[in-house]
Scaffold this active site. Sequence first.
Site, PDB file in Angstrom:
ATOM      1  N   ASP A  16      11.144   8.342 -11.842  1.00  0.00           N
ATOM      2  CA  ASP A  16      10.206   8.792 -11.320  1.00  0.00           C
ATOM      3  C   ASP A  16      10.163  10.280 -13.004  1.00  0.00           C
ATOM      4  OD1 ASP A  16       7.601   9.518 -12.736  1.00  0.00           O
ATOM      5  OD2 ASP A  16       6.450  10.571 -11.225  1.00  0.00           O
ATOM      6  N   HIS A  33      12.479   6.354 -21.429  1.00  0.00           N
ATOM      7  CA  HIS A  33      12.955   4.867 -20.814  1.00  0.00           C
ATOM      8  C   HIS A  33      13.703   3.906 -20.325  1.00  0.00           C
ATOM      9  CE1 HIS A  33       8.787   5.338 -19.291  1.00  0.00           C
ATOM     10  NE2 HIS A  33       8.351   5.755 -20.986  1.00  0.00           N
ATOM     11  N   LEU A 127      23.660  -8.571  -2.406  1.00  0.00           N
ATOM     12  CA  LEU A 127      22.434  -7.571  -3.262  1.00  0.00           C
ATOM     13  C   LEU A 127      20.843  -7.909  -3.003  1.00  0.00           C
ATOM     14  CD1 LEU A 127      21.240  -4.604  -3.010  1.00  0.00           C
ATOM     15  CD2 LEU A 127      22.482  -4.823  -5.122  1.00  0.00           C
TER      16      LEU A 127
HETATM   17  C1  IPE Z   1       4.894   5.632 -10.318  1.00  0.00           C
HETATM   18  O1  IPE Z   1       5.453   6.485 -11.453  1.00  0.00           O
HETATM   19  C2  IPE Z   1       5.277   3.810 -10.928  1.00  0.00           C
HETATM   20  C3  IPE Z   1       6.696   4.421 -11.750  1.00  0.00           C
HETATM   21  C4  IPE Z   1       8.193   4.519 -11.288  1.00  0.00           C
HETATM   22  C5  IPE Z   1       6.938   2.964 -12.431  1.00  0.00           C
HETATM   23  P1  IPE Z   1       3.838   7.102 -11.876  1.00  0.00           P
HETATM   24  O2  IPE Z   1       4.215   8.323 -13.090  1.00  0.00           O
HETATM   25  O3  IPE Z   1       3.272   6.396 -12.801  1.00  0.00           O
HETATM   26  O4  IPE Z   1       2.900   7.983 -11.206  1.00  0.00           O
HETATM   27  P2  IPE Z   1       2.209   8.756 -10.455  1.00  0.00           P
HETATM   28  O5  IPE Z   1       0.977   8.352 -11.819  1.00  0.00           O
HETATM   29  O6  IPE Z   1       2.802   9.971 -11.410  1.00  0.00           O
HETATM   30  O7  IPE Z   1       1.090   9.209 -10.023  1.00  0.00           O
HETATM   31  C1  IPE Z   2       8.820   6.313 -14.819  1.00  0.00           C
HETATM   32  O1  IPE Z   2       9.223   7.541 -15.612  1.00  0.00           O
HETATM   33  C2  IPE Z   2       8.717   5.462 -15.826  1.00  0.00           C
HETATM   34  C3  IPE Z   2       7.391   5.033 -15.620  1.00  0.00           C
HETATM   35  C4  IPE Z   2       6.418   4.897 -14.691  1.00  0.00           C
HETATM   36  C5  IPE Z   2       7.655   3.334 -16.291  1.00  0.00           C
HETATM   37  P1  IPE Z   2       7.416   8.649 -16.357  1.00  0.00           P
HETATM   38  O2  IPE Z   2       7.260   8.260 -17.695  1.00  0.00           O
HETATM   39  O3  IPE Z   2       6.244   8.334 -15.817  1.00  0.00           O
HETATM   40  O4  IPE Z   2       7.687  10.026 -16.538  1.00  0.00           O
HETATM   41  P2  IPE Z   2       6.931  10.982 -16.400  1.00  0.00           P
HETATM   42  O5  IPE Z   2       6.084  11.332 -14.834  1.00  0.00           O
HETATM   43  O6  IPE Z   2       5.696  11.255 -17.432  1.00  0.00           O
HETATM   44  O7  IPE Z   2       8.079  12.441 -16.590  1.00  0.00           O
HETATM   45 MG    MG Z   3       5.897   9.224 -14.262  1.00  0.00          MG
END
Ligand code: IPE
Ligand code: IPE
Ligand code: MG
Length: 240
Positions: A16, A33, A127
Amino acid sequence: MSSDFIIPAHIAVIMDGNGRWAKKRGLSRSKGHKAGTEAARAIVRHCREIGVRHLTLYTFSRENWSRPKEEISTIFDLLVNFLNRELGQLVEQDIRLKVLGDIKGLPMASRKALEHAMKKSADCTSLTVNLALNYSSRDEILSACKSMVRDGLSPDDITEEAMAARLYTAGQPDPDLIIRTSGELRLSNYLLWQAAYSEFYFTDVFWPDFTPEELDKALEHYSGRQRRFGKTGEQIESQS
Ligand code: IPE
Ligand code: IPE
Ligand code: MG
């Protein structure tokens, strides 16, 4: 050094913070990303080197479909590029790729690239990298329940083993360690059944900055934990 740590058999990561990493630098979420993909690549290699046997990466949740369309297509384009670029290396390193989640609901190009990668890496054993994609843990549990009903199981046959055998993670151990980056303290519908006795590690580091050194920090913490599984600390100490 990671060789001094207890190496978990299964590490699951909630990757995240890509968006906030980019925002902090005045970059687009797409760039975040992209940087996140590079971080994932380094973590996969490191896990292979230190002897982790299962690595699960939360790549796209079912709930992530509610993001802007352009962001979703960027994420899946990056996934296809990653698979095209890395598959040879993955197989060379004896890494098996699997998907946790409903692959039928993914864009066709990603689905094809994933099916190809899973087929090519099917015999790799060092793995296993699970990509949680279009993944919802509640949905996974419901599907397992439906499958038990369809199979005509009697109430007495509805066991933890029967359930586990119907989850996407069937045949793999539960995660020993679950890591979430970016300072959020929640599971976001991830591995709810499998996390029953997992250890948790939370860090404020955004995913693109989560280097192998950061993973080693998590392993250092993990190595200092006492996993009790309901027993007393004294019982555990007398076992070792
Ligand atoms: C969880 O992250 C999903 C992934 C890392 C793919 P999100 O950014 O979607 O989670 P929430 O919505 O903040 O809980
Ligand atoms: C995690 O990073 C990747 C996915 C959920 C696909 P985020 O895109 O959720 O990044 P934040 O939480 O907005 O910083
Ligand atoms: Mg996020």
